[in-house]
Motif scaffolding. Structure first.
Motif, PDB file in Angstrom:
ATOM      1  N   MET A   1       0.839  -1.195   0.000  1.00 47.05           N
ATOM      2  CA  MET A   1       0.000   0.000   0.000  1.00 47.05           C
ATOM      3  C   MET A   1       0.882   1.257   0.000  1.00 47.05           C
ATOM      4  O   MET A   1       1.732   1.418   0.847  1.00 47.05           O
ATOM      5  N   LYS A   2       0.651   2.109  -0.999  1.00 45.33           N
ATOM      6  CA  LYS A   2       1.475   3.320  -1.114  1.00 45.33           C
ATOM      7  C   LYS A   2       0.631   4.573  -0.917  1.00 45.33           C
ATOM      8  O   LYS A   2      -0.413   4.719  -1.548  1.00 45.33           O
ATOM      9  N   ILE A   3       1.097   5.460  -0.060  1.00 45.14           N
ATOM     10  CA  ILE A   3       0.440   6.766   0.098  1.00 45.14           C
ATOM     11  C   ILE A   3       1.435   7.844  -0.337  1.00 45.14           C
ATOM     12  O   ILE A   3       2.557   7.920   0.182  1.00 45.14           O
ATOM     13  N   LEU A   4       0.976   8.660  -1.276  1.00 43.75           N
ATOM     14  CA  LEU A   4       1.799   9.754  -1.785  1.00 43.75           C
ATOM     15  C   LEU A   4       1.313  11.065  -1.181  1.00 43.75           C
ATOM     16  O   LEU A   4       0.121  11.369  -1.224  1.00 43.75           O
ATOM     17  N   GLY A   5       2.220  11.832  -0.629  1.00 39.28           N
ATOM     18  CA  GLY A   5       1.877  13.152  -0.088  1.00 39.28           C
ATOM     19  C   GLY A   5       2.385  14.219  -1.036  1.00 39.28           C
ATOM     20  O   GLY A   5       3.594  14.359  -1.229  1.00 39.28           O
ATOM     21  N   LEU A   6       1.455  14.961  -1.631  1.00 39.88           N
ATOM     22  CA  LEU A   6       1.830  16.000  -2.587  1.00 39.88           C
ATOM     23  C   LEU A   6       1.701  17.361  -1.907  1.00 39.88           C
ATOM     24  O   LEU A   6       0.602  17.763  -1.529  1.00 39.88           O
ATOM     25  N   SER A   7       2.823  18.036  -1.729  1.00 36.18           N
ATOM     26  CA  SER A   7       2.773  19.387  -1.169  1.00 36.18           C
ATOM     27  C   SER A   7       3.037  20.378  -2.279  1.00 36.18           C
ATOM     28  O   SER A   7       4.116  20.404  -2.868  1.00 36.18           O
ATOM     29  N   CYS A   8       2.041  21.220  -2.557  1.00 39.09           N
ATOM     30  CA  CYS A   8       2.146  22.161  -3.681  1.00 39.09           C
ATOM     31  C   CYS A   8       2.652  23.530  -3.253  1.00 39.09           C
ATOM     32  O   CYS A   8       2.574  24.482  -4.032  1.00 39.09           O
ATOM     33  N   SER A   9       3.175  23.632  -2.045  1.00 38.81           N
ATOM     34  CA  SER A   9       3.742  24.918  -1.640  1.00 38.81           C
ATOM     35  C   SER A   9       5.125  25.089  -2.247  1.00 38.81           C
ATOM     36  O   SER A   9       5.946  24.183  -2.198  1.00 38.81           O
ATOM     37  N   PRO A  10       5.383  26.284  -2.800  1.00 33.81           N
ATOM     38  CA  PRO A  10       6.734  26.543  -3.293  1.00 33.81           C
ATOM     39  C   PRO A  10       7.712  26.825  -2.152  1.00 33.81           C
ATOM     40  O   PRO A  10       8.920  26.875  -2.359  1.00 33.81           O
ATOM     41  N   ARG A  11       7.165  27.026  -0.934  1.00 32.78           N
ATOM     42  CA  ARG A  11       8.021  27.355   0.214  1.00 32.78           C
ATOM     43  C   ARG A  11       8.588  26.068   0.802  1.00 32.78           C
ATOM     44  O   ARG A  11       7.842  25.218   1.293  1.00 32.78           O
ATOM     45  N   LYS A  12       9.895  25.939   0.732  1.00 30.38           N
ATOM     46  CA  LYS A  12      10.554  24.725   1.208  1.00 30.38           C
ATOM     47  C   LYS A  12      10.287  24.529   2.704  1.00 30.38           C
ATOM     48  O   LYS A  12      10.445  25.476   3.481  1.00 30.38           O
TER      49      LYS A  12
END
Ligand code: FMN
Length: 203
Positions: A1-12
């Motif tokens: 089972m894979k969970i991908l976390g996508l963070s779309c903030s350009p702020r590192k």
């Protein structure tokens, strides 16, 4: 089972990324293989509307979205995280969502994946983002999980919001559990409405 976390903030390492990471930690606790994909420092160009993907299922634009496509396809659960920018999702998040057009045509490829939502605002605009991200989950025939609508302005400030951090962790656990349950759209309804209507009216 894979969970991908996508963070779309350009702020590192900003607030969105912190919360997405927290959710991933919760998912890992439930046995998920986890991965963070942060858009900070990455290039995702806007969709150019060429519509070639309608027939090919592939996007011709060569940038970091090509890596993300593969990760989205392989994931069983996807956390969409974005800051609020001017009462809407950040343009980086919108670019990703527009480019997932290529994952809807000619066949739906996000179907049955569990979708969770995280958004962070200094004060206003979170409901608008939630609405748009949940609609995106719905039109892809994904399985909706919960959401986190956080308030924080300064970079990293969300860490001191114990309750929201805990809620994000629980979102990840919930998503992993939902993947295990294995809800599925009936195979007849894995396009826009039924296969019959989709084919007849080219939806
Ligand atoms: C260009 C820009 C627009 C923003 N617009 C809003 C807004 O409309 N409403 C709001 O409450 N906060 C707004 N903010 C504040 C961010 O949502 C807030 O700082 C958030 O914590 C940023 O998340 P991040 O650390 O993950 O990048 C804006 C910030 C920027 C840079």
């Amino acid at each position: 089972m894979k969970i991908l976390g996508l963070s779309c903030s350009p702020r590192k390492s900003g607030n969105t990324t912190i919360l997405v990471n927290e959710a991933l930690d919760g998912a890992q606790k439930e046995g998920a293989e986890i991965e963070l994909f942060s858009l900070s420092g990455k290039e995702i160009k806007p969709c150019d509307g060429c519509q070639a993907c309608v027939n090919t299922g592939k996007c011709h634009i060569k940038d970091d979205m090509q890596t993300l496509y593969q990760k989205l396809i392989e994931a069983d659960g996807i956390i969409f995280g974005t800051p609020v920018y001017f009462y809407a999702m950040a343009s980086q998040a919108k670019a990703v969502i527009d480019r997932t057009y290529a994952l809807r045509r000619p066949t739906f490829r996000l179907v049955n994946k569990v979708g969770g939502v995280i958004t962070v605002a200094g004060s206003l605009g979170r409901i608008d983002v939630l609405k748009d991200l949940y609609f995106n989950i719905a039109i892809n025939h994904m399985i909706p999980a919960d959401y986190i609508a956080a308030t924080a302005s300064e970079k990293g400030a969300i860490k001191s919001d114990e309750k929201t951090m805990k809620m994000a962790w629980e979102l990840g656990r919930e998503m992993a559990q939902l993947v295990k349950v294995g809800f599925e759209f009936p195979s007849e309804f894995r396009g826009r409405l039924s296969n019959y209507v989709t084919a007849k009216y080219k939806l």
